[in-house]
Design an enzyme around this catalytic site. Structure first.
Site, short mmCIF file in Angstrom:
data_model
loop_
_atom_site.label_atom_id
_atom_site.label_comp_id
_atom_site.label_asym_id
_atom_site.label_seq_id
_atom_site.Cartn_x
_atom_site.Cartn_y
_atom_site.Cartn_z
N HIS A 50 10.16 14.83 -15.07
CA HIS A 50 11.81 15.72 -15.68
C HIS A 50 12.17 16.04 -14.43
CE1 HIS A 50 13.17 18.84 -18.74
NE2 HIS A 50 12.91 19.60 -17.50
N GLU A 51 11.16 16.86 -13.55
CA GLU A 51 11.90 17.80 -12.34
C GLU A 51 11.84 16.89 -11.85
OE1 GLU A 51 11.86 20.70 -12.43
OE2 GLU A 51 10.82 20.78 -14.18
N HIS A 84 15.72 16.03 -12.51
CA HIS A 84 16.88 16.88 -12.13
C HIS A 84 16.98 16.71 -10.63
CE1 HIS A 84 16.60 19.50 -15.47
NE2 HIS A 84 15.53 20.02 -15.39
N GLU A 104 18.66 19.70 -19.39
CA GLU A 104 17.26 20.04 -19.77
C GLU A 104 16.43 18.49 -20.47
OE1 GLU A 104 13.94 21.92 -18.95
OE2 GLU A 104 15.45 21.95 -17.06
#
Length: 365
Positions: free
Chosen positions: A138-139, A142, A189
């Site tokens: 997930h990060e 980003h 997100e």
């Protein structure tokens, strides 16, 4: 990045996506919210000014001096996950990653020139290996999408707004930008959740992680299906007053509600778009310069139109009625707020019954 730089990959084989563009997993709402943000009056001026003023070096020194940097020698299992996530999403430069002491489970990707990833001890202690792998992915998502820059601006402006709150009208302009940034970040997100699934390639682990973030380390007391039914009840439950309260509740938040994230991710995991990526058919970064902005805007507009058309939220239904030219809108609006004449009692019963049925399996499971 060469394969030889990834000796410590997990034993389970995962598909890799060479040259993947962030467009492959970006949620349409993420793109449209970013377009709206960039059109906000004064945003470009503030952004350019802050780019030279943000204390990025100070931020890096802070984590370097007061957190634990992930490496082969420290939190080696996280380091392996990080390198694996970068390998799968073909992110050439592995971001620095830190573990910071904080009982609240959280993770973030910040930075202007080079993104850095920060995870809290609360999160590390809460999640198992596969759940954590989804968070690391997930990060990294980003970072690949370039979200870290705007996240850093959001953190700085939020702090600044608190400092100038005592000045009459001093924080009005800042809060307008902060509100727009938060709206975009909530949508981003959803994109990063998709990146986490592409990295972990385990939907159940992603669902477990979101449930733990919502309810703590009590999986034996929770049930995925019941958790997803909460999202369904949240979307369709109540009347127009509840719809307004939903908006007010979410405005101060940087993240969407956890049940909503779970429902959105499951929907995408079952889509043809996800399957095409897994089959190796996805947009490449080499094609980004040729990507049509107007196509992205049209896709975002189409997504919102579909959301309004299919949503069971009372406010979204009303928006659909307005768009469709429904008659007696004044009466409809009055009835929605007063609860009269709209059949709300019949419509609410299934929504009210679902949690009763859903809570029992969740508790027993």
């Amino acid at each position: 990045m060469t394969e030889s730089s990834h000796e410590n990959v997990p034993s389970r084989q995962r598909k890799r996506f060479p040259g993947i563009s962030s467009r492959a997993y970006e949620h349409p709402a993420d793109r449209s919210a970013l377009v709206a943000l960039r059109k906000l009056s004064g945003f470009d001026t503030v952004f350019k000014a802050l780019s030279g003023l943000l204390p990025e070096r100070s931020l890096r020194l802070l984590f370097l001096s007061d957190s634990v940097r992930v490496s082969d020698e420290q939190f080696a299992h996280l380091h392996s996950m990080l390198r694996d996530a970068c390998y799968i999403l073909d992110l050439e430069k592995v971001p620095a990653m830190y573990v910071t002491q904080d009982p609240r489970p959280n993770a973030m990707c910040i930075g202007l020139d080079e993104p850095i990833i920060v995870v809290t001890t609360g999160l590390v202690e809460l999640l198992d290996e596969e759940e954590m792998r989804a968070v690391v992915g997930h990060e990294v998502g980003h970072a690949l999408s370039g979200h870290a820059v705007y996240r850093t601006v959001l953190l700085f402006l939020t702090s600044l707004a608190l400092k100038v709150a005592w000045i009459p009208l001093g924080n009005v302009a800042i809060m307008a930008i902060v509100t727009a940034l938060r709206e975009w970040f909530r949508k981003s997100e959803l994109s990063a959740d998709r990146a986490g699934l592409l990295v972990g390639q385990d939907l159940k682990a992603s669902m477990r992680g979101l449930m733990k973030i919502a309810g703590g380390n009590h999986l034996h007391e929770m049930n995925v299906d019941a958790f997803l039914r909460q999202a369904e009840e949240y979307e369709k439950g109540g009347d127009l007053r509840d719809s307004v309260l939903k908006i007010l509740n979410v405005l101060p938040r940087s993240h969407p509600f956890t049940t909503v994230r779970a429902a959105e991710l499951k929907k995408w995991a079952e889509s043809r778009d996800y399957q095409r990526i897994m089959d190796g058919h996805y947009p490449r970064r080499s094609e980004d310069k040729d990507a049509s902005v107007s196509d992205s805007i049209r896709e975002s507009a189409s997504h919102y139109a579909d959301t309004v058309r299919t949503s069971r939220d009372p406010l979204m239904k009303l928006v659909g009625d307005i768009a469709g030219g429904a008659g007696d809108l004044g009466g409809k609006l009055r009835d929605k707020f007063t609860g009269d004449g709209n059949g709300a009692g019949g419509g609410d019963t299934p929504g009210g019954g679902a949690p009763g049925g859903g809570d029992r399996p969740g508790g027993a499971g």
